[in-house]
Motif scaffolding. Sequence first.
Motif, PDB file in Angstrom:
ATOM      1  N   CYS A 157       0.603  -1.014  -0.093  1.00 53.65           N
ATOM      2  CA  CYS A 157       0.285   0.594   0.197  1.00 53.65           C
ATOM      3  C   CYS A 157       0.931   1.447  -0.152  1.00 53.65           C
ATOM      4  O   CYS A 157       1.815   1.373   1.216  1.00 53.65           O
ATOM      5  N   ASN A 158       0.751   2.139  -1.133  1.00 53.81           N
ATOM      6  CA  ASN A 158       1.313   3.302  -1.145  1.00 53.81           C
ATOM      7  C   ASN A 158       0.320   4.284   0.046  1.00 53.81           C
ATOM      8  O   ASN A 158      -0.328   4.454  -0.970  1.00 53.81           O
ATOM      9  N   CYS A 159       0.807   4.254   0.290  1.00 50.64           N
ATOM     10  CA  CYS A 159      -0.397   4.686   1.669  1.00 50.64           C
ATOM     11  C   CYS A 159      -0.194   6.070   1.319  1.00 50.64           C
ATOM     12  O   CYS A 159      -1.191   7.705   1.436  1.00 50.64           O
ATOM     13  N   TYR A 160       0.676   7.304   0.976  1.00 49.90           N
ATOM     14  CA  TYR A 160       0.690   8.822   0.569  1.00 49.90           C
ATOM     15  C   TYR A 160       2.241   8.740  -0.064  1.00 49.90           C
ATOM     16  O   TYR A 160       3.105   8.132   0.224  1.00 49.90           O
ATOM     17  N   GLY A 161       2.179   9.789  -1.182  1.00 43.35           N
ATOM     18  CA  GLY A 161       3.082   9.291  -1.987  1.00 43.35           C
ATOM     19  C   GLY A 161       3.496   8.934  -3.501  1.00 43.35           C
ATOM     20  O   GLY A 161       2.375   8.625  -3.788  1.00 43.35           O
ATOM     21  N   THR A 162       4.535   9.179  -4.323  1.00 42.79           N
ATOM     22  CA  THR A 162       5.034   8.599  -5.418  1.00 42.79           C
ATOM     23  C   THR A 162       5.402   7.146  -5.438  1.00 42.79           C
ATOM     24  O   THR A 162       6.754   7.379  -4.903  1.00 42.79           O
ATOM     25  N   VAL A 163       5.643   5.726  -5.845  1.00 42.00           N
ATOM     26  CA  VAL A 163       6.245   5.499  -6.581  1.00 42.00           C
ATOM     27  C   VAL A 163       5.781   4.179  -7.400  1.00 42.00           C
ATOM     28  O   VAL A 163       5.182   4.097  -7.840  1.00 42.00           O
ATOM     29  N   GLU A 164       7.169   3.971  -7.529  1.00 42.38           N
ATOM     30  CA  GLU A 164       7.546   2.966  -9.050  1.00 42.38           C
ATOM     31  C   GLU A 164       6.608   1.402  -8.767  1.00 42.38           C
ATOM     32  O   GLU A 164       8.319   0.938  -8.205  1.00 42.38           O
ATOM     33  N   LEU A 165       6.508   1.385  -9.081  1.00 45.03           N
ATOM     34  CA  LEU A 165       5.846  -0.256  -8.586  1.00 45.03           C
ATOM     35  C   LEU A 165       6.517  -1.641 -10.481  1.00 45.03           C
ATOM     36  O   LEU A 165       6.345  -1.250 -11.486  1.00 45.03           O
TER      37      LEU A 165
END
Length: 250
Positions: A157-165
């Motif tokens: 879970c990306n709870c907040y922010g930017t993530v590259e999966l």
Amino acid sequence: MTSHTLQGLGEDEILWFQRRSVVSASAGWLAMGGMGGASAQGRSNVVDSAGDIALNGQRWMPGQSIQTGDDIATGPASRLVFVIGNAAFHVRQNSRLQVGRGSSLNAVSLLRLLTGAVVSVFGRGSARTIVTPTLTAGIRGTGVYTEVLPDQRSYFCNCYGTVELACAGERMTSVSQYHQAFWADPNANARQALKPAGAINHTDEELEFLAHLIDQRTAWELAGRKGVKDGKGTMNAAPGQLHPAFMPRR
């Protein structure tokens, strides 16, 4: 206390931050200057612990610090809450976590979660990576929850922010204001390795607790409001709004 959904966990495992001992330990940590105070005074960076914990294959002893490069293992009914640099972590029971070193001893560049679960909050800085047996997540300043299931699927879970999966050759960018969640299943059909998930097994309050340890606030605290905790990651739910895992792949 915000509502939460559990899958395979008990209430006591996600309500750890409400224990009187944890509240007291957190207050003491902040009163003594947080990570800066711990470094200056030669104190441990462990804010709270319970149960059986192993550090680099040896029993962890109260007063020991966690450093980048360490291998952490927790037993049943155990937990470990610690801070390194501008990042805070809660390692849950029955977990194995390796902490990779970045540009300095107090810079985390990598979390490798082999089993179990970890809640993480990172302040802004250089890129970091979270790796599980089935998922790679590239992050900067954000709060996330990661869990490895017994069948080796990963929940993220990306709870907040930017993530590259990335999972099994599939890549996706997650931009979240309020809990955007995924299943990572490399055995799924082609182009479906990353699937939408609900927001399970973690709470707003534990993210807030960790953020406060590093003098940060979550995205919803900064906004002064919350969205619908449905796993889509938005503050403002709209009819027909899709999870990014339903969007065309790249």
